[in-house]
Motif scaffolding. Structure first.
Motif, mmCIF file in Angstrom:
data_model
loop_
_atom_site.group_PDB
_atom_site.id
_atom_site.type_symbol
_atom_site.label_atom_id
_atom_site.label_comp_id
_atom_site.label_asym_id
_atom_site.label_seq_id
_atom_site.Cartn_x
_atom_site.Cartn_y
_atom_site.Cartn_z
ATOM 1 N N VAL A 41 -6.335 2.085 -4.742
ATOM 2 C CA VAL A 41 -7.007 1.731 -5.905
ATOM 3 C C VAL A 41 -8.325 1.382 -4.895
ATOM 4 C CG1 VAL A 41 -7.808 1.189 -7.752
ATOM 5 C CG2 VAL A 41 -5.199 2.103 -6.886
ATOM 6 N N GLY A 42 -9.701 1.322 -5.456
ATOM 7 C CA GLY A 42 -10.541 0.886 -4.348
ATOM 8 C C GLY A 42 -10.240 0.088 -3.136
ATOM 9 N N SER A 43 -9.908 -0.699 -3.212
ATOM 10 C CA SER A 43 -10.209 -1.607 -1.736
ATOM 11 C C SER A 43 -8.675 -2.082 -1.801
ATOM 12 C CB SER A 43 -11.131 -3.356 -1.648
ATOM 13 O OG SER A 43 -10.826 -3.988 -2.814
ATOM 14 N N THR A 44 -7.926 -1.723 -2.443
ATOM 15 C CA THR A 44 -6.467 -1.801 -2.457
ATOM 16 C C THR A 44 -5.476 -0.969 -2.071
ATOM 17 O OG1 THR A 44 -6.897 -3.969 -3.701
ATOM 18 C CG2 THR A 44 -4.610 -3.380 -3.705
ATOM 19 N N ILE A 45 -4.512 -0.969 -1.409
ATOM 20 C CA ILE A 45 -3.431 0.213 -0.947
ATOM 21 C C ILE A 45 -1.916 -0.967 -1.475
ATOM 22 C CG2 ILE A 45 -1.912 0.928 1.076
ATOM 23 C CD1 ILE A 45 -4.299 0.465 3.145
ATOM 24 N N ILE A 46 -1.578 0.617 -2.241
ATOM 25 C CA ILE A 46 -0.450 0.150 -3.035
ATOM 26 C C ILE A 46 1.036 1.201 -2.513
ATOM 27 C CG2 ILE A 46 0.569 -0.382 -5.203
ATOM 28 C CD1 ILE A 46 -1.777 0.213 -6.637
ATOM 29 N N THR A 47 2.003 0.207 -1.417
ATOM 30 C CA THR A 47 3.115 1.435 -1.476
ATOM 31 C C THR A 47 4.586 0.786 -1.977
ATOM 32 O OG1 THR A 47 2.703 0.953 0.524
ATOM 33 C CG2 THR A 47 5.114 1.810 0.583
ATOM 34 N N VAL A 48 4.422 2.645 -3.135
ATOM 35 C CA VAL A 48 6.495 2.157 -3.803
ATOM 36 C C VAL A 48 6.677 2.720 -3.053
ATOM 37 C CG1 VAL A 48 7.235 2.705 -6.168
ATOM 38 C CG2 VAL A 48 4.595 1.797 -5.912
ATOM 39 N N ALA A 49 8.164 1.721 -2.687
ATOM 40 C CA ALA A 49 8.908 2.540 -2.110
ATOM 41 C C ALA A 49 10.463 2.442 -2.679
ATOM 42 C CB ALA A 49 9.639 2.038 -0.551
ATOM 43 N N ILE A 97 16.765 0.862 -8.026
ATOM 44 C CA ILE A 97 15.362 -0.258 -6.999
ATOM 45 C C ILE A 97 14.456 0.760 -6.527
ATOM 46 C CG2 ILE A 97 17.656 -1.275 -6.288
ATOM 47 C CD1 ILE A 97 17.277 -0.053 -3.511
ATOM 48 N N ALA A 98 13.235 -0.646 -6.062
ATOM 49 C CA ALA A 98 12.398 -0.193 -6.040
ATOM 50 C C ALA A 98 11.486 -1.500 -5.366
ATOM 51 C CB ALA A 98 11.099 0.216 -6.967
ATOM 52 N N GLY A 99 10.432 -1.093 -4.670
ATOM 53 C CA GLY A 99 9.593 -2.069 -3.635
ATOM 54 C C GLY A 99 7.541 -1.887 -4.348
ATOM 55 N N VAL A 100 8.050 -3.131 -4.484
ATOM 56 C CA VAL A 100 6.079 -2.687 -4.822
ATOM 57 C C VAL A 100 4.978 -3.460 -4.025
ATOM 58 C CG1 VAL A 100 3.637 -2.748 -5.645
ATOM 59 C CG2 VAL A 100 6.731 -1.993 -6.892
ATOM 60 N N THR A 101 4.305 -3.047 -2.923
ATOM 61 C CA THR A 101 3.841 -4.263 -1.912
ATOM 62 C C THR A 101 2.349 -3.518 -1.817
ATOM 63 O OG1 THR A 101 5.324 -4.399 -0.190
ATOM 64 C CG2 THR A 101 3.511 -4.142 0.435
ATOM 65 N N ILE A 102 0.987 -4.494 -2.176
ATOM 66 C CA ILE A 102 -0.602 -4.558 -1.952
ATOM 67 C C ILE A 102 -0.758 -4.940 -0.763
ATOM 68 C CG2 ILE A 102 -0.149 -4.193 -4.972
ATOM 69 C CD1 ILE A 102 -1.741 -7.043 -4.869
ATOM 70 N N HIS A 103 -1.865 -4.337 -0.577
ATOM 71 C CA HIS A 103 -2.282 -4.493 0.650
ATOM 72 C C HIS A 103 -4.266 -5.034 0.507
ATOM 73 C CE1 HIS A 103 1.263 -3.382 2.814
ATOM 74 N NE2 HIS A 103 0.783 -2.287 2.377
ATOM 75 N N ALA A 104 -4.625 -5.876 0.448
ATOM 76 C CA ALA A 104 -5.781 -6.274 -0.678
ATOM 77 C C ALA A 104 -6.680 -5.659 1.132
ATOM 78 C CB ALA A 104 -6.097 -6.823 -0.682
ATOM 79 N N PHE A 105 -7.748 -5.479 0.988
ATOM 80 C CA PHE A 105 -9.091 -5.064 1.903
ATOM 81 C C PHE A 105 -10.283 -5.782 1.278
ATOM 82 C CE2 PHE A 105 -5.886 -3.442 3.573
ATOM 83 C CZ PHE A 105 -5.910 -2.539 4.600
ATOM 84 N N ASP A 106 -11.612 -6.686 2.227
ATOM 85 C CA ASP A 106 -13.017 -6.676 1.811
ATOM 86 C C ASP A 106 -13.427 -5.879 0.721
ATOM 87 O OD1 ASP A 106 -13.145 -5.814 4.341
ATOM 88 O OD2 ASP A 106 -14.555 -7.422 4.868
ATOM 89 N N THR A 107 -13.518 -4.240 1.028
ATOM 90 C CA THR A 107 -14.082 -3.125 1.142
ATOM 91 C C THR A 107 -13.521 -1.795 0.593
ATOM 92 O OG1 THR A 107 -14.068 -2.668 2.654
ATOM 93 C CG2 THR A 107 -16.694 -4.500 2.331
ATOM 94 N N ALA A 108 -13.938 -1.274 -0.132
ATOM 95 C CA ALA A 108 -12.993 -0.026 -0.369
ATOM 96 C C ALA A 108 -13.467 1.379 1.305
ATOM 97 C CB ALA A 108 -13.551 0.561 -1.389
ATOM 98 N N GLY A 109 -13.653 0.625 1.895
ATOM 99 C CA GLY A 109 -14.339 1.818 2.964
ATOM 100 C C GLY A 109 -12.772 1.114 4.287
ATOM 101 N N ASN A 110 -13.095 -0.201 4.153
ATOM 102 C CA ASN A 110 -11.961 -0.623 5.639
ATOM 103 C C ASN A 110 -10.821 -0.265 4.424
ATOM 104 O OD1 ASN A 110 -13.968 -1.844 6.629
ATOM 105 N ND2 ASN A 110 -13.690 -3.905 5.977
ATOM 106 N N ALA A 111 -10.506 -0.421 3.712
ATOM 107 C CA ALA A 111 -9.138 0.202 2.552
ATOM 108 C C ALA A 111 -8.507 1.508 2.871
ATOM 109 C CB ALA A 111 -8.977 0.130 1.327
ATOM 110 N N GLU A 112 -9.659 2.454 2.787
ATOM 111 C CA GLU A 112 -9.526 3.514 2.816
ATOM 112 C C GLU A 112 -9.146 3.793 4.825
ATOM 113 O OE1 GLU A 112 -12.471 8.226 2.055
ATOM 114 O OE2 GLU A 112 -13.299 6.449 2.030
ATOM 115 N N ALA A 113 -9.787 3.340 5.836
ATOM 116 C CA ALA A 113 -9.792 3.860 6.570
ATOM 117 C C ALA A 113 -7.883 3.536 7.758
ATOM 118 C CB ALA A 113 -10.867 2.637 7.663
#
Length: 202
Positions: free
Chosen positions: A167-175, A104-120
């Protein structure tokens, strides 16, 4: 273990090592368009975009903005500037049996307006992996942290695995709860590629 709101209880036998943090095959930068809230919703894994070996367990769902931003602040220990949207998809492997045993798996994405904010935000979340067994994963993402614990409940051995990627401005979590680490790394690599294409207008 909690996978996308699902709590799975097992006896755990695990060792703790350092988390491995690696840059993807494409380097540590990414030139692509940020996902809008609608774009994030369209980027969630769905019936039409699932990788081989997986099927939907729960339909793709977007979180309320305030709830998503609050979750972001909690797990990243930052104020999450530039947060746009959060959404999740619940999956299960085609190997799942009537007894419920299987992947079983959960895939969550968190979108940001810039790659820099996502990286932080990504930098703020990496310490959460320090108490889990390090797992080196090459996903093609700009940044990746991954870990797993060996679980040995009756009647089958499996792995409680976590892969976080930027990935760029998006954070992805796979649990995921899988029978072998390759199962979750393949899913993570597929998801990273899928999100990259969406950010590039694919």
């Amino acid at each position: 273990m909690e996978v996308w709101g699902m709590t799975v209880k097992y006896g755990i036998r695990a060792a703790a090592l350092a988390t491995v943090v690696v840059c993807g095959l494409t380097g540590c930068g990414s030139e692509s368009e940020p996902l809008s809230e609608k774009g994030a919703e369209e980027a969630l894994l769905s019936e039409k975009t699932l990788p081989d070996g997986w099927k939907l367990r729960h339909a793709p769902t977007m979180e309320d903005f305030a709830a998503g931003e609050n979750r972001c602040r909690n797990w990243s220990d930052t104020k999450c500037p530039g947060f746009v949207a959060t959404g999740s998809t619940g999956l299960e492997g085609v190997d799942v049996q009537a007894s419920g045993h299987g992947s079983i798996a959960g895939v969550t994405i968190h979108a940001f307006d810039t790659a820099g904010n996502a990286e932080a935000a990504f930098k703020g979340m990496t310490p959460t992996h320090k108490q889990r067994t390090g797992l080196e994963v090459r996903t093609g993402a700009d940044q990746t942290t991954a870990s797993h614990s060996v679980l040995v409940p009756f009647p089958w051995k499996h792995y409680s695995s976590y892969v976080d990627m930027r990935v760029g401005s998006t954070i992805i979590t796979v649990a995921a709860q899988v029978k072998q680490p390759k199962d979750v790394t393949d899913l993570a690599r597929y998801t990273a590629d899928h999100i990259r294409k969406k950010q590039s207008g694919g």
